[in-house]
Design a protein around this motif. Structure first.
Motif, PDB file in Angstrom:
ATOM      1  N   LYS A 263       0.834  -1.204   0.000  1.00  0.00           N
ATOM      2  CA  LYS A 263       0.000   0.000   0.000  1.00  0.00           C
ATOM      3  C   LYS A 263       0.876   1.264   0.000  1.00  0.00           C
ATOM      4  O   LYS A 263       0.670   2.184  -0.798  1.00  0.00           O
ATOM      5  CB  LYS A 263      -0.928   0.007   1.233  1.00  0.00           C
ATOM      6  CG  LYS A 263      -1.771  -1.269   1.356  1.00  0.00           C
ATOM      7  CD  LYS A 263      -2.714  -1.232   2.531  1.00  0.00           C
ATOM      8  CE  LYS A 263      -2.052  -1.131   3.897  1.00  0.00           C
ATOM      9  NZ  LYS A 263      -1.300  -2.336   4.299  1.00  0.00           N
ATOM     10  N   SER A 264       1.852   1.284   0.914  1.00  0.00           N
ATOM     11  CA  SER A 264       2.729   2.454   0.967  1.00  0.00           C
ATOM     12  C   SER A 264       3.549   2.602  -0.308  1.00  0.00           C
ATOM     13  O   SER A 264       3.794   3.711  -0.776  1.00  0.00           O
ATOM     14  CB  SER A 264       3.675   2.350   2.157  1.00  0.00           C
ATOM     15  OG  SER A 264       2.934   2.313   3.352  1.00  0.00           O
ATOM     16  N   MET A 265       3.965   1.478  -0.866  1.00  0.00           N
ATOM     17  CA  MET A 265       4.744   1.522  -2.113  1.00  0.00           C
ATOM     18  C   MET A 265       3.954   2.206  -3.216  1.00  0.00           C
ATOM     19  O   MET A 265       4.494   3.001  -3.984  1.00  0.00           O
ATOM     20  CB  MET A 265       5.079   0.102  -2.570  1.00  0.00           C
ATOM     21  CG  MET A 265       6.247  -0.502  -1.870  1.00  0.00           C
ATOM     22  SD  MET A 265       7.749   0.419  -2.236  1.00  0.00           S
ATOM     23  CE  MET A 265       8.718  -0.057  -0.848  1.00  0.00           C
TER      24      MET A 265
ATOM     25  N   ALA B 275      -3.147   9.870   2.405  1.00  0.00           N
ATOM     26  CA  ALA B 275      -2.993   9.729   3.849  1.00  0.00           C
ATOM     27  C   ALA B 275      -2.624   8.285   4.140  1.00  0.00           C
ATOM     28  O   ALA B 275      -3.453   7.386   4.040  1.00  0.00           O
ATOM     29  CB  ALA B 275      -4.275  10.119   4.559  1.00  0.00           C
ATOM     30  N   ASP B 276      -1.349   8.054   4.465  1.00  0.00           N
ATOM     31  CA  ASP B 276      -0.875   6.682   4.702  1.00  0.00           C
ATOM     32  C   ASP B 276      -1.014   6.348   6.180  1.00  0.00           C
ATOM     33  O   ASP B 276      -0.190   6.742   6.991  1.00  0.00           O
ATOM     34  CB  ASP B 276       0.578   6.550   4.234  1.00  0.00           C
ATOM     35  CG  ASP B 276       1.048   5.098   4.263  1.00  0.00           C
ATOM     36  OD1 ASP B 276       0.295   4.230   4.738  1.00  0.00           O
ATOM     37  OD2 ASP B 276       2.177   4.839   3.807  1.00  0.00           O
ATOM     38  N   GLU B 277      -2.047   5.632   6.511  1.00  0.00           N
ATOM     39  CA  GLU B 277      -2.338   5.262   7.898  1.00  0.00           C
ATOM     40  C   GLU B 277      -2.166   6.443   8.848  1.00  0.00           C
ATOM     41  O   GLU B 277      -1.363   6.394   9.771  1.00  0.00           O
ATOM     42  CB  GLU B 277      -1.434   4.111   8.338  1.00  0.00           C
ATOM     43  CG  GLU B 277      -1.553   2.924   7.394  1.00  0.00           C
ATOM     44  CD  GLU B 277      -0.856   1.689   7.936  1.00  0.00           C
ATOM     45  OE1 GLU B 277      -0.835   1.535   9.161  1.00  0.00           O
ATOM     46  OE2 GLU B 277      -0.361   0.904   7.120  1.00  0.00           O
ATOM     47  N   PRO B 278      -2.936   7.510   8.632  1.00  0.00           N
ATOM     48  CA  PRO B 278      -2.689   8.739   9.384  1.00  0.00           C
ATOM     49  C   PRO B 278      -2.999   8.614  10.868  1.00  0.00           C
ATOM     50  O   PRO B 278      -2.598   9.475  11.646  1.00  0.00           O
ATOM     51  CB  PRO B 278      -3.626   9.751   8.715  1.00  0.00           C
ATOM     52  CG  PRO B 278      -4.714   8.923   8.140  1.00  0.00           C
ATOM     53  CD  PRO B 278      -4.069   7.640   7.713  1.00  0.00           C
TER      54      PRO B 278
HETATM   55 MG   LIG Z   1       2.596   1.212   4.847  1.00  0.00          MG
END
Ligand SMILES: [Mg+2]
Ligand SMILES: Nc1ncnc2c1ncn2[C@@H]1O[C@H](COP(=O)(O)OP(=O)(O)OP(=O)(O)O)[C@@H](O)[C@H]1O
Lengths: 330, 317
Positions: free
Chosen positions: A48-50, A180-183
């Motif tokens: 997901k972050s990638m 928003a990455d796991e904010p």
């Molecule tokens: Mg991540």
């Protein structure tokens, strides 16, 4: 239908690890319309972050690269854009907030300076104008006493306040897309709810599209119209949030939803992290295999799942699934 | 609080210095009598009585500290001058040498460190590694003598001895230029070890900082590489280097003694040599006292500098 704001097509991202090159994202496609919010869900290590970093053009240097596919933003392919052009876009048209509010702000500059800096870089504001604007932004993200807090250093603020500062920074230039990455992962539950409320309100005010990455099914329901379920670097299921929650087609999605009992309930302390599907995500080394990567954990696995990667099938409503047995579920 | 520690430390230095000197065999009376070509016991006793050397240890120490508090470090028998005056004449030269070497070492060390942190596989990086290994293992006097030979015999760009040319006179800038030219070689010699030390340290902290979350944030804001590195990463990498520079300040003071000897730099180091050979106790004690003072002031300045680069140090609210 007009062109979407962001269109990711057949994206493949390769990571160079010690032994070999592996596709950490493999053939991922999705679209994001203006003003829309889409959520990415999936267990840790699914990429997901990638995906988010690839959109920002911030894949880990020398390790990650876009091997094929395209990321079309406003008609421009970001995978082909120059570094200078990407710098213009970052923080201005597309901005991002991260999981770790405690370490994502620079400890040696005031929060005001860190907000003002973006405005100076992209909007050509002067020192004074940028600072005044930073004050207003802090106020907009509901930090009480913004006029005074603007000259605080990050260590003088709580985790929730720091995440608000990050949001203020990300929205400073009125971006078209906020990632928003796991904010809220690092924050406690009541603060989580406040941050989601804030993001929702700001979205309504500014019309920014949001890509929300989360483990929190409740947040998905609350924040987004559409969602993408990722598994081992591939899109498992994409579609409207209500539709997927009501009628998940992929066994993995079914597993995820089954482990959150009160999914459609409003924000509550009972939200759980999605770690309850039995088994674990295969290791990166296996990501490129021509088979269904969920097969080892799948309750409805058959021979074909281990022999060939399932194609992505899309129904007329735009709900797509990559599963040999996706039809059976309905 | 800091200041209190500094005072206690200084007092301890005084007592220790005095005891050490007192325990060493031979005193002023011996020296004076030698210079007179020998003297009998009676004269020796008289000299000792004149200078209070026959008093018990503690009394001598008490006298000494009492005088030091009034910045009276006694009279040098050898130079026939008040010690304070003697030291104040030489101190500026040493401070000039030490401070400029420290600045050179910090600037060059950080620049090299940052550069090699950014390009971990470049030829320049290997050069820095090699140079810092070399600089770190080469003794000061060896580097000094090497430079001395090179510049006196092969490439006469810089003067190799003294601090100014007596034949040159003129306005401030002419004299400034003259001193600067004389300063080049001693400064390089003294700072070489420290350039090596600081460049390795700043490379390590810079590499660590470049992986920090807030650097990712800075990139995600669309800042230029220059801003990411020199604004966001550098300021965070400076604290360990500044701390180290403070610790190394005393090493630099003692290094200066050797460097001054090699290049005949008219500072405290040269004075220390002369007075040790002459067993000029008051001068030696005075020099030690002033060196301790300089090191303590250096540490206080370090503290101040740390507060400037990192708001978390000190003023916690
Ligand atoms: Mg991540
Ligand atoms: N710098 C890196 N070098 C090598 N591998 C990496 C690097 N960053 C991430 N990975 C690997 O890439 C895969 C995908 O990581 P990614 O961060 O996208 O997962 P994620 O879905 O965001 O997980 P999480 O929910 O834990 O944030 C993981 O297996 C991870 O180990």
């Amino acid at each position: 239908m007009s062109d979407p704001l962001l269109k990711v097509q057949n994206l493949r991202i390769e990571l160079t690890t010690r032994d070999d090159v592996v596709p950490v994202i493999d053939d991922l496609s999705f679209e994001l319309a203006a003003q829309e919010s889409i959520s990415f869900v999936g267990e840790s290590g699914c990429g997901k972050s990638m995906t988010a970093l690839a959109i920002m053009g911030l894949l880990p240097e020398k390790i990650g690269r876009v091997a094929s596919g395209s990321i079309i933003f406003d008609g421009e392919d970001l995978t082909q854009a120059s570094e200078d052009r990407l710098r213009e876009i970052r923080g201005n048209d597309i901005s991002m907030i991260f999981q770790e509010p405690m370490t994502s702000l620079n400890p040696v500059y005031t929060v005001g300076e860190q907000i003002a800096e973006v405005l100076r870089a992209h909007q050509g504001l002067g020192q004074q104008a940028a600072w005044t604007m930073a004050e207003e932004l802090l106020d907009a993200v509901r930090i009480p006493n913004a006029k005074r807090r603007v000259s605080d250093y990050p260590f003088q603020m709580s985790g929730g306040q720091r995440q608000r500062v990050m949001i203020a920074m990300a929205l400073a230039c009125k971006p078209k897309i906020l990632i928003a990455d796991e904010p809220t992962t690092a924050l406690d539950v009541t603060v989580q709810a406040q941050i989601f409320d804030l993001l929702n309100d700001l979205r309504r005010q500014t019309g920014t599209s949001i890509i929300m990455i989360t483990h929190d099914m409740g947040a998905v329901a609350e924040m987004s119209e559409r969602m993408i379920v990722m598994y081992a670097g591939r899109g498992a299921e994409i579609g409207g949030v209500d539709e997927i929650i009501e009628k998940p087609l992929h066994p993995y999605t079914q597993g995820l939803i089954a482990c959150v009992p009160h999914i459609l309930a409003t924000v509550s302390a009972e939200r759980e992290r999605l770690l309850e599907v039995p088994g674990i995500v295969p290791s990166l080394r296996e990501f490129g295999k021509d088979q269904c990567l969920f097969a080892s954990r799948c309750p409805v696995r058959t021979d074909i799942c281990l022999q060939k990667r399932p194609p992505i099938e899309t129904d007329p409503s735009g709900h797509s699934v990559a599963c040999w047995h996706g039809k059976d579920a309905s | 609080m800091r200041v209190f520690y500094a005072v206690v430390l200084l007092a301890a230095v005084l007592v220790l210095n005095f005891s050490l000197m007192h325990l060493a065999p031979g005193d002023v009376a011996d020296t004076i009598s030698q210079s007179m070509g020998g003297a009998d016991q009676e004269i020796l006793d008289k000299i000792r009585a004149d200078y209070g050397l026959d008093k018990p240890f503690l009394v001598q120490l008490g006298h000494y500290i009492g005088r030091v508090l009034q910045f009276d470090l006694g009279h040098s028998f050898f130079f026939n001058q008040p010690v304070t005056q003697l030291i104040l004449q030489r101190l500026p030269a040493t401070l000039l040498l030490v401070i400029s070497a420290q600045i050179l070492a910090l600037v060059l060390g950080v620049v090299l460190g940052v550069y090699s942190a950014r390009k971990p596989n470049s030829i320049a990086n290997y050069f820095v590694t090699f140079f810092s290994l070399f600089g770190y293992s080469a003794p000061v006097f060896w580097t000094g003598i090497l430079l001395l030979i090179a510049f006196s015999l092969k490439i006469p760009w810089f003067p190799v001895a003294g601090m100014r040319d007596v034949t040159i006179s003129g306005g401030f800038w002419i004299q400034f230029w003259d001193v600067a030219r004389h300063l080049v070689l001693p400064m390089i010699t003294l700072s070489s070890i420290f350039i090596a030390l600081y460049s390795r340290l700043s490379r390590a902290t810079m590499m660590e900082t470049l992986g920090a979350d807030y650097i990712r944030t800075a990139k995600a804001k669309g800042l230029s590489n220059r801003q990411v590195i020199y604004k966001h990463a550098l300021k965070n990498s400076l604290s360990p280097v500044i701390t180290q520079a403070g610790i190394q300040f005393s090493a630099m003071m003692s290094g200066a003694v050797l460097v001054e000897a090699v290049f005949s730099w008219p500072g405290l180091g040269t004075l220390a040599f002369q007075s040790i050979i002459a067993r000029d106790t008051p001068t030696i004690l005075g020099i030690l006292f002033f060196s301790a003072l300089v090191v303590i002031v250096g540490n206080l300045l370090t503290d101040l500098a740390l507060r400037l680069v990192d708001p978390r140090v000190g003023g916690r609210k």
